[in-house]
Enzyme design. Structure first.
Site, PDB file in Angstrom:
ATOM      1  N   LEU A  66      61.734  97.438 -10.071  1.00  0.00           N
ATOM      2  CA  LEU A  66      63.074  97.493  -9.303  1.00  0.00           C
ATOM      3  C   LEU A  66      63.149  98.875  -8.453  1.00  0.00           C
ATOM      4  O   LEU A  66      62.716  99.994  -9.401  1.00  0.00           O
ATOM      5  CB  LEU A  66      64.197  97.258  -9.821  1.00  0.00           C
ATOM      6  N   GLY A 111      60.358  95.668 -13.525  1.00  0.00           N
ATOM      7  CA  GLY A 111      60.306  94.373 -12.745  1.00  0.00           C
ATOM      8  C   GLY A 111      59.098  94.083 -11.932  1.00  0.00           C
ATOM      9  O   GLY A 111      59.108  92.757 -11.759  1.00  0.00           O
ATOM     10  N   ASN A 135      59.593  98.799 -19.559  1.00  0.00           N
ATOM     11  CA  ASN A 135      60.090 100.079 -20.148  1.00  0.00           C
ATOM     12  C   ASN A 135      61.600 100.289 -19.872  1.00  0.00           C
ATOM     13  O   ASN A 135      61.854 101.565 -20.029  1.00  0.00           O
ATOM     14  CB  ASN A 135      59.055 100.881 -19.445  1.00  0.00           C
ATOM     15  N   GLU A 136      62.433  99.601 -19.616  1.00  0.00           N
ATOM     16  CA  GLU A 136      63.844  99.702 -19.252  1.00  0.00           C
ATOM     17  C   GLU A 136      64.479 100.798 -19.892  1.00  0.00           C
ATOM     18  O   GLU A 136      65.102 101.541 -19.684  1.00  0.00           O
ATOM     19  CB  GLU A 136      64.676  98.338 -18.925  1.00  0.00           C
TER      20      GLU A 136
END
Ligand code: CO8
Length: 260
Positions: A66, A111, A135-136
Site C-alpha cells: 500500500l 500489500g 511486514n506491517e
C-alpha cells in the site's frame, strides 16, 4: 498505471496479462487500485477470458504494498475512501472466477504480498535480493484480520503467528519453504513459467474449479463482506492516531535514509 490486455501466445488463448506500471515501486495508491479493479471487472465479464497473470513492469519490485502516502497526513475521509479501494481489490482477486497466477518478478512486501496471496498460484524470481511477506508490525501498524486470514489460509496457523508478529520478510527460498510461494525460477523465466502453469490450471473444467475455489474461500470472503463498514471505521480510527502517524513518518524517513 496499468497495462492489461488479452493475449494469445502459443495457442494459449483467453489469458490476460496485467502489468503494474506505477513508478518507482508500484505502491498501491488509490489510482492504481482503482485501475486494477476496473481491469479485473472487465476481464471477469469477458466470456473469452479464463485466466489472468499479474506481474510488474517495474524492475526489481512486484509491488511495494500500500502507498504509505495515502495513509500519512491524510484526512479521515480520504483514508476511508482509500481503505474501501483496498478491500475492493482483495475481494475481487480473492473471489475471482478466473485462474489467477502471480508472476512475482521482484520484492513484494505487505500489500504486495497480500495481492500475490489472493492468486491461485505464485511463481517468484529466484533472486536472494528480493523479499516477500507481511511486514506491517515493522511499520508499527497491524495487518487487519483479512490480511491475517489470507496468510493463514496460505501458510498455516503457526507460521502465520511468527510471520505476522515479527513482520517477517522472507527471501524467495524461505518463502518457498513455508509455502508462501509455490515455485521459484530464474528471473527471466517468471512469465514463461506462469504461462506454462496456466496451461495446467486451464486443463481443469472452469465450472468444477470455480465451485471448488469458492467453497474453500467463501467463508473468508464472507467475513469481510459482513464487516466492511466496521473494518473501514476501524482502519480510519487506527490510522488517524497520532502515535500511528508518527510511526509511519519515522518509517518513511527510514526508507529515504536507507536510500542515501
Ligand atoms: N509507499 C509509499 N512510498 C514508498 C513505498 C510505499 N509502500 N515503498 C517505497 N516508497 C518510496 C520510497 O520512499 C522512495 O521514495 P523517494 O524516491 O522519494 O525517496 C521510492 O518509493 C523508491 O523506494 P526505494 O528507494 O526504497 O526502492 P528500492 O527499489 O530500493 O526498494 C522496496 C523497493 C523493497 C519495495 C522498498 O521501497 C520498500 O521496502 N518499501 C516499503 C515497503 C513497505 O514496507 N510497504 C508497507 C506498506 S503498508 C501495507 O502495504 C499494508 C498496510 C496495512 C494497513 C493496516 C493498518 C490498520
Amino acid at each position: 498505471a496499468l497495462r492489461a490486455g488479452l493475449r494469445s501466445k502459443r495457442g494459449l488463448t483467453g489469458v490476460a496479462v496485467m502489468r503494474m506500471q506505477s513508478p518507482p515501486v508500484n505502491s498501491l495508491n488509490l489510482e492504481l487500485l482503482t485501475d486494477i479493479c476496473i481491469a479485473l471487472e472487465k476481464l471477469e465479464m469477458d466470456k473469452s477470458c479464463r485466466g489472468l497473470i499479474i506481474t510488474s513492469n517495474q524492475p526489481k519490485v512486484f509491488s511495494a504494498g500500500l502507498d504509505i502516502l495515502e495513509m500519512y497526513g491524510k484526512s479521515p475521509e480520504h483514508c476511508g475512501e482509500f481503505w474501501k479501494a483496498v478491500q475492493e481489490m482483495w475481494l475481487k482477486f480473492y473471489g475471482s472466477n478466473l485462474v489467477t497466477i502471480a508472476a512475482i518478478n521482484g520484492s513484494s512486501p505487505a500489500g504486495g504480498c497480500l495481492m500475490a496471496m489472493t492468486c491461485d498460484y505464485r511463481i517468484m524470481a529466484d533472486n536472494p535480493r528480493y523479499s516477500i511477506g507481511l511486514n506491517e508490525t515493522q511499520l508499527g501498524i497491524v495487518a487487519p484480520f483479512w490480511f491475517k486470514d489470507t496468510l493463514m489460509n496460505t501458510v498455516g496457523h503457526r507460521t502465520t503467528e511468527m510471520a505476522l508478529e515479527l513482520g517477517l520478510l522472507y527471501s524467495p527460498a524461505e518463502a518457498l519453504k513455508i509455502g508462501m510461494v509455490d515455485q521459484l525460477v530464474p528471473e527471466d523465466q517468471v512469465l514463461t513459467t506462469a504461462t506454462e502453469a496456466m496451461t495446467k490450471w486451464l486443463a481443469i473444467p472452469d465450472h468444477a474449479r470455480q465451485i471448488t475455489k469458492s467453497m474453500i474461500r467463501k467463508p473468508t470472503i464472507d467475513k469481510l463482506m459482513s464487516n466492511r463498514e466496521d473494518d473501514v471505521k476501524n482502519f480510519v480510527k487506527f490510522i488517524s492516531k497520532d502515535s500511528i502517524q508518527k510511526s509511519l513518518g519515522v518509517y518513511l524517513e527510514m526508507l529515504k535514509k536507507r536510500k542515501a
